[in-house]
Scaffold this motif. Structure first.
Motif, PDB file in Angstrom:
ATOM      1  N   GLU A 156       0.844  -1.189   0.000  1.00  0.00           N
ATOM      2  CA  GLU A 156       0.000   0.000   0.000  1.00  0.00           C
ATOM      3  C   GLU A 156       0.885   1.247   0.000  1.00  0.00           C
ATOM      4  N   GLN A 157       0.347   2.325  -0.536  1.00  0.00           N
ATOM      5  CA  GLN A 157       1.043   3.600  -0.514  1.00  0.00           C
ATOM      6  C   GLN A 157       0.813   4.292   0.831  1.00  0.00           C
ATOM      7  N   ARG A 158       1.686   5.241   1.137  1.00  0.00           N
ATOM      8  CA  ARG A 158       1.558   5.969   2.404  1.00  0.00           C
ATOM      9  C   ARG A 158       0.237   6.705   2.477  1.00  0.00           C
ATOM     10  N   GLU A 159      -0.290   7.114   1.355  1.00  0.00           N
ATOM     11  CA  GLU A 159      -1.540   7.872   1.334  1.00  0.00           C
ATOM     12  C   GLU A 159      -2.758   7.010   1.642  1.00  0.00           C
ATOM     13  N   ALA A 160      -2.555   5.700   1.745  1.00  0.00           N
ATOM     14  CA  ALA A 160      -3.695   4.815   1.992  1.00  0.00           C
ATOM     15  C   ALA A 160      -4.236   4.978   3.411  1.00  0.00           C
ATOM     16  N   ILE A 161      -3.406   5.454   4.306  1.00  0.00           N
ATOM     17  CA  ILE A 161      -3.835   5.607   5.707  1.00  0.00           C
ATOM     18  C   ILE A 161      -3.623   7.060   6.118  1.00  0.00           C
ATOM     19  N   GLY A 162      -4.694   7.707   6.535  1.00  0.00           N
ATOM     20  CA  GLY A 162      -4.606   9.091   6.996  1.00  0.00           C
ATOM     21  C   GLY A 162      -4.662   9.164   8.524  1.00  0.00           C
ATOM     22  N   ILE A 163      -3.912  10.103   9.079  1.00  0.00           N
ATOM     23  CA  ILE A 163      -3.873  10.273  10.533  1.00  0.00           C
ATOM     24  C   ILE A 163      -4.266  11.703  10.873  1.00  0.00           C
ATOM     25  N   ASN A 164      -5.168  11.830  11.832  1.00  0.00           N
ATOM     26  CA  ASN A 164      -5.601  13.157  12.292  1.00  0.00           C
ATOM     27  C   ASN A 164      -5.840  13.087  13.800  1.00  0.00           C
ATOM     28  N   ILE A 165      -4.899  13.624  14.582  1.00  0.00           N
ATOM     29  CA  ILE A 165      -5.001  13.632  16.042  1.00  0.00           C
ATOM     30  C   ILE A 165      -5.024  15.090  16.504  1.00  0.00           C
ATOM     31  N   GLU A 166      -6.097  15.484  17.170  1.00  0.00           N
ATOM     32  CA  GLU A 166      -6.249  16.838  17.684  1.00  0.00           C
ATOM     33  C   GLU A 166      -6.725  16.797  19.135  1.00  0.00           C
ATOM     34  N   PRO A 167      -5.994  17.419  20.038  1.00  0.00           N
ATOM     35  CA  PRO A 167      -4.699  18.093  19.870  1.00  0.00           C
ATOM     36  C   PRO A 167      -3.564  17.096  19.688  1.00  0.00           C
ATOM     37  N   GLY A 168      -2.459  17.576  19.174  1.00  0.00           N
ATOM     38  CA  GLY A 168      -1.373  16.687  18.816  1.00  0.00           C
ATOM     39  C   GLY A 168      -0.592  16.124  19.985  1.00  0.00           C
ATOM     40  N   ASP A 169      -0.803  16.654  21.190  1.00  0.00           N
ATOM     41  CA  ASP A 169      -0.035  16.174  22.343  1.00  0.00           C
ATOM     42  C   ASP A 169      -0.843  15.236  23.237  1.00  0.00           C
ATOM     43  N   VAL A 170      -1.894  14.639  22.684  1.00  0.00           N
ATOM     44  CA  VAL A 170      -2.723  13.723  23.477  1.00  0.00           C
ATOM     45  C   VAL A 170      -1.894  12.524  23.918  1.00  0.00           C
ATOM     46  N   GLN A 171      -1.998  12.193  25.197  1.00  0.00           N
ATOM     47  CA  GLN A 171      -1.296  11.036  25.734  1.00  0.00           C
ATOM     48  C   GLN A 171      -2.297  10.008  26.237  1.00  0.00           C
ATOM     49  N   VAL A 172      -1.916   8.742  26.150  1.00  0.00           N
ATOM     50  CA  VAL A 172      -2.735   7.652  26.667  1.00  0.00           C
ATOM     51  C   VAL A 172      -1.852   6.763  27.524  1.00  0.00           C
ATOM     52  N   ARG A 173      -2.484   6.076  28.469  1.00  0.00           N
ATOM     53  CA  ARG A 173      -1.759   5.102  29.287  1.00  0.00           C
ATOM     54  C   ARG A 173      -2.183   3.710  28.820  1.00  0.00           C
ATOM     55  N   PHE A 174      -1.227   2.992  28.185  1.00  0.00           N
ATOM     56  CA  PHE A 174      -1.566   1.732  27.530  1.00  0.00           C
ATOM     57  C   PHE A 174      -0.294   0.903  27.374  1.00  0.00           C
ATOM     58  N   ASP A 175      -0.474  -0.388  27.280  1.00  0.00           N
ATOM     59  CA  ASP A 175       0.646  -1.266  26.953  1.00  0.00           C
ATOM     60  C   ASP A 175       0.967  -1.079  25.465  1.00  0.00           C
ATOM     61  N   PRO A 176       2.171  -0.638  25.104  1.00  0.00           N
ATOM     62  CA  PRO A 176       2.475  -0.356  23.691  1.00  0.00           C
ATOM     63  C   PRO A 176       2.299  -1.568  22.785  1.00  0.00           C
ATOM     64  N   THR A 177       2.683  -2.755  23.252  1.00  0.00           N
ATOM     65  CA  THR A 177       2.523  -3.958  22.424  1.00  0.00           C
ATOM     66  C   THR A 177       1.060  -4.254  22.183  1.00  0.00           C
ATOM     67  N   HIS A 178       0.238  -4.116  23.213  1.00  0.00           N
ATOM     68  CA  HIS A 178      -1.195  -4.348  23.058  1.00  0.00           C
ATOM     69  C   HIS A 178      -1.814  -3.329  22.108  1.00  0.00           C
ATOM     70  N   LEU A 179      -1.414  -2.071  22.266  1.00  0.00           N
ATOM     71  CA  LEU A 179      -1.976  -1.030  21.406  1.00  0.00           C
ATOM     72  C   LEU A 179      -1.614  -1.285  19.948  1.00  0.00           C
ATOM     73  N   GLN A 180      -0.401  -1.701  19.701  1.00  0.00           N
ATOM     74  CA  GLN A 180       0.010  -1.984  18.319  1.00  0.00           C
ATOM     75  C   GLN A 180      -0.786  -3.141  17.741  1.00  0.00           C
ATOM     76  N   GLN A 181      -1.025  -4.184  18.545  1.00  0.00           N
ATOM     77  CA  GLN A 181      -1.785  -5.327  18.029  1.00  0.00           C
ATOM     78  C   GLN A 181      -3.232  -4.941  17.739  1.00  0.00           C
ATOM     79  N   ILE A 182      -3.833  -4.117  18.630  1.00  0.00           N
ATOM     80  CA  ILE A 182      -5.219  -3.701  18.401  1.00  0.00           C
ATOM     81  C   ILE A 182      -5.336  -2.886  17.115  1.00  0.00           C
ATOM     82  N   ILE A 183      -4.452  -1.894  16.959  1.00  0.00           N
ATOM     83  CA  ILE A 183      -4.536  -1.046  15.760  1.00  0.00           C
ATOM     84  C   ILE A 183      -4.215  -1.858  14.505  1.00  0.00           C
TER      85      ILE A 183
END
Length: 546
Positions: free
Chosen positions: A413-440
C-alpha cells in the motif's frame, strides 16, 4: 511526592528535646512570679493608702513598707529575667524562692511573728517551688523556710518582740511546709507523667490518623463518607477518579458529585436490603456502590465503597487469559501435530503425478482449511500469552506515525492509503504499547480489507483526540466500506464469528480483550455516512493502572 514522614513518632524525651517541656518548668515559674507581683502590689498599696489592718505592719511599719516595695521591684526584675530566660532555670528558681522566703519572713516579723498569719504565704511559695523542682530541692527549700521561721521566732523572743508566738506554732508551720513540699511535688510529678502519657497517646493517635488517611487515599477501592446532611466529608483519590474527578471544594452535596449515587443512597436508606446497581460516572466508567452506616444515630454518617467494574473486569480478564494460556499450550501439543500431518499429507497428495484433476480441488481445500486452523491456534495462543499488561504513557500522534510507517513497510500500500488526524497533537494515553500496536493492526487490517478506494482520499482514516463530553482520549479507525448491518454488528466481537471464509473470527475478540486488559473500551460506532468506525476509548491517563 516528597519524602515521606515516618508513620509513628514517639514523644519520649526530656525538656531539652521537647519544645512543650516549658509547660513543666518556665510556665509554672511565670505563674509563681505573677503571684509574687500581686502580693507585693497589694501590700505596697495598703501602705500607700494607709488602709493597713491589724496585725499587718503592727511592729515595724517602715520595715513592712520597704520590704513590700523591694519585693515588688524584684518581681518586676524576675519577670524580665523570665522573658529572656537568662540566667538558667535552676538559678532563677533558686533566686525567686530565696527572695520569697526572705520577704515573707521580714513581712511576718514586721507584723508580729507567726501569729500574724503572714507566714502562711510560705506554704504557697514552697508548693510553687515543689512543682518545678526535684524532691530533694523541694525539701531543701522547705527546710530553709522552716529554719527561717524558727530563726525569726528566736530573734523575736530575744528582742522581746514576740506577742504570744511560740516555737510550737513555728514548728507546726514548718511541718506544714514539709508536708506541702512532698504532696505538691508528688502531685506535680503525677500530673507531668499523665500529661506526658497523654501527649504520647496524642502523637500516636495523630500518626495513626495520618497512616489511616494515607492508606485510604492509596486504596484501589473508592471511599466516600457522607454526613447526615448528604454532604461529602471525605473522598479518596480512587473514588475521585471513578466519579469523573468532580469539584470537591468545600463540602459539596452528594447529588452535585453524582446524582445517580445520591439516588441510590436514598433508596438504600429507605430499604437497606435494596440491591445496588452500577453507577455510570461522568468519566465514562461504571462503579458498583456499597453502603454502610457509621453509627446508630437517627441520621448517621454513611460510608460508601465504590468498586471499579472496569478494574474487576480487568481482573477477570487476566484470570481468563491465564487459563486460556494454559489451555492453548495443550491445544498446540494435541492439535498441531496431527494438523501438520494432515497438511503435509495433503501437500504430498497434490504433488502426486497420478492425481485426478478433480481431486486437486479437494487437496486445495485441505490446505486452505489447515492454514485457517493453524491461524486460529496461533491467534488463541497469542491471546493467552498477553495475560499481563505493562502500561506506559504514550504520545498518540508519535506512536501512530511510527506504526503506520512500520505497517505499510510490510504491505503493498502507498503511504496515502492511511490518513492520521489527532487533535490536539499532544494527546497522551496510558496503555501497553505492544497491546496497542496489536489492536490497531487488527483494526487496520479489517479496515483495508473492507474499504473501497476513492481517488484523492485515504482508504483508512485514523482519528483521535479528547472526547467533548468526558475529556478522555479516544481513537477511531474508519474505513470507506459498505458498513456493517445492525444484526452483524451485534456479533462482531464474539469469538470465531466472521463473515470471511479465510478469517479466524478472533481478531476483534482479541482486540477487545486486550483493550479491557488496559481498562479501555473497544466498540463499533456506525456513522451516518454508512461507513464503519471502531472506537478505542482510553482510560484517563492520569490514573495509574494496577
Amino acid at each position: 511526592m516528597a519524602s515521606q514522614k515516618p508513620y509513628y513518632l514517639h514523644a519520649h524525651g526530656g525538656a531539652a528535646h521537647d519544645p512543650d517541656a516549658a509547660s513543666y518548668t518556665w510556665k509554672p515559674l511565670e505563674f509563681l512570679n505573677a503571684y509574687r507581683f500581686l502580693i507585693s502590689v497589694f501590700f505596697t498599696a495598703l501602705v500607700y493608702t494607709d488602709l493597713l489592718f491589724p496585725p499587718l505592719a503592727s511592729i515595724n511599719k517602715a520595715l513592712f513598707f520597704y520590704t513590700s516595695l523591694s519585693y515588688l521591684g524584684l518581681s518586676i526584675l524576675f519577670a524580665l529575667m523570665l522573658r529572656v530566660r537568662q540566667p538558667g532555670f535552676r538559678v532563677q528558681v533558686s533566686l525567686q524562692l530565696f527572695t520569697d522566703i526572705t520577704a515573707t519572713i521580714l513581712l511576718m516579723h514586721a507584723s508580729g511573728g507567726v501569729n500574724s498569719g503572714v507566714g502562711n504565704l510560705l506554704i504557697i511559695t514552697v508548693a510553687g517551688g515543689s512543682v518545678v523542682l526535684s524532691s530533694r530541692d523541694a525539701l531543701m527549700f522547705a527546710s530553709l523556710a522552716t529554719f527561717a521561721l524558727l530563726g525569726e521566732q528566736f530573734y523575736a523572743e530575744s528582742s522581746e518582740l514576740s506577742r504570744g508566738s511560740t516555737y510550737t506554732q513555728a514548728g507546726l508551720l514548718g511541718l506544714t511546709l514539709f508536708v506541702t513540699a512532698i504532696v505538691a511535688h508528688l502531685f506535680a510529678k503525677r500530673i507531668r507523667e499523665s500529661e506526658t502519657l497523654a501527649k504520647e497517646r496524642g502523637v500516636d493517635l495523630a500518626n495513626m490518623a495520618e497512616l489511616t488517611e494515607h492508606i485510604i487515599q492509596r486504596m484501589q477501592t473508592g471511599i466516600v463518607v457522607i454526613d447526615g446532611a448528604a454532604q461529602v466529608r471525605l473522598i479518596n483519590e480512587s473514588a475521585w477518579y471513578m466519579l469523573g474527578m468532580p469539584s470537591i471544594a468545600g463540602r459539596p452535596a452528594l447529588h452535585e458529585v453524582s446524582p445517580e449515587l445520591a439516588r441510590q443512597l436514598e433508596n438504600w436508606k429507605r430499604d437497606p436490603e435494596t440491591t445496588p446497581e452500577t453507577v455510570q460516572s461522568s468519566a465514562g466508567g461504571s462503579v458498583m456502590p456499597r453502603f454502610a452506616r457509621l453509627s446508630k444515630e437517627d441520621n448517621p454518617a454513611t460510608l460508601i465503597f465504590l468498586e471499579d467494574t472496569a478494574a474487576m473486569t480487568q481482573q477477570a480478564q487476566q484470570l481468563q487469559l491465564a487459563s486460556l494460556g494454559r489451555l492453548t499450550a495443550s491445544i498446540a501439543h494435541e492439535i498441531r501435530n496431527p494438523l501438520g500431518a494432515i497438511s503435509h499429507a495433503g501437500q504430498l497428495l497434490a504433488e502426486s503425478p497420478g492425481i485426478d484433476p478433480h481431486d486437486t480441488r479437494l487437496t486445495r481445500i485441505i490446505q486452505d482449511h489447515s492454514r485457517r486452523m493453524n491461524t486460529i491456534i496461533e491467534s488463541v495462543m497469542q491471546l493467552g500469552r498477553r495475560n499481563r499488561t505493562q502500561p506506559q504513557l504514550i504520545n498518540l500522534r508519535i506512536f501512530l506515525d511510527k506504526f503506520v510507517n512500520d505497517y505499510l513497510a510490510g504491505q503493498h500500500e502507498q503511504r496515502e492509503a492511511i490518513g492520521i488526524n489527532i487533535e490536539p497533537g499532544d494527546v497522551q494515553v496510558r496503555f501497553d504499547p505492544t497491546h496497542l500496536q496489536q489492536i490497531i493492526t487488527n483494526l487496520t487490517d479489517n479496515a483495508l480489507r473492507h474499504s473501497q478506494d476513492f481517488p484523492g482520499n485515504p482508504r483508512v482514516e485514523i482519528q483521535g483526540g479528547l472526547s467533548l463530553d468526558m475529556n478522555r482520549p479516544y481513537l477511531d479507525v474508519i474505513d470507506h466500506g459498505a458498513g456493517i448491518d445492525p444484526e452483524t454488528a451485534e456479533h462482531v466481537f464474539e469469538p470465531f464469528f466472521t463473515t470471511s471464509t479465510t478469517g479466524s473470527g478472533l481478531g476483534l475478540y482479541i482486540s477487545r480483550a486486550l483493550a479491557e486488559c488496559n481498562q479501555a473500551t473497544l466498540n463499533y460506532v456506525p456513522l451516518s455516512t454508512g461507513e464503519s468506525c471502531f472506537r478505542l476509548g482510553f482510560q484517563d491517563p492520569r490514573r495509574q493502572m494496577h
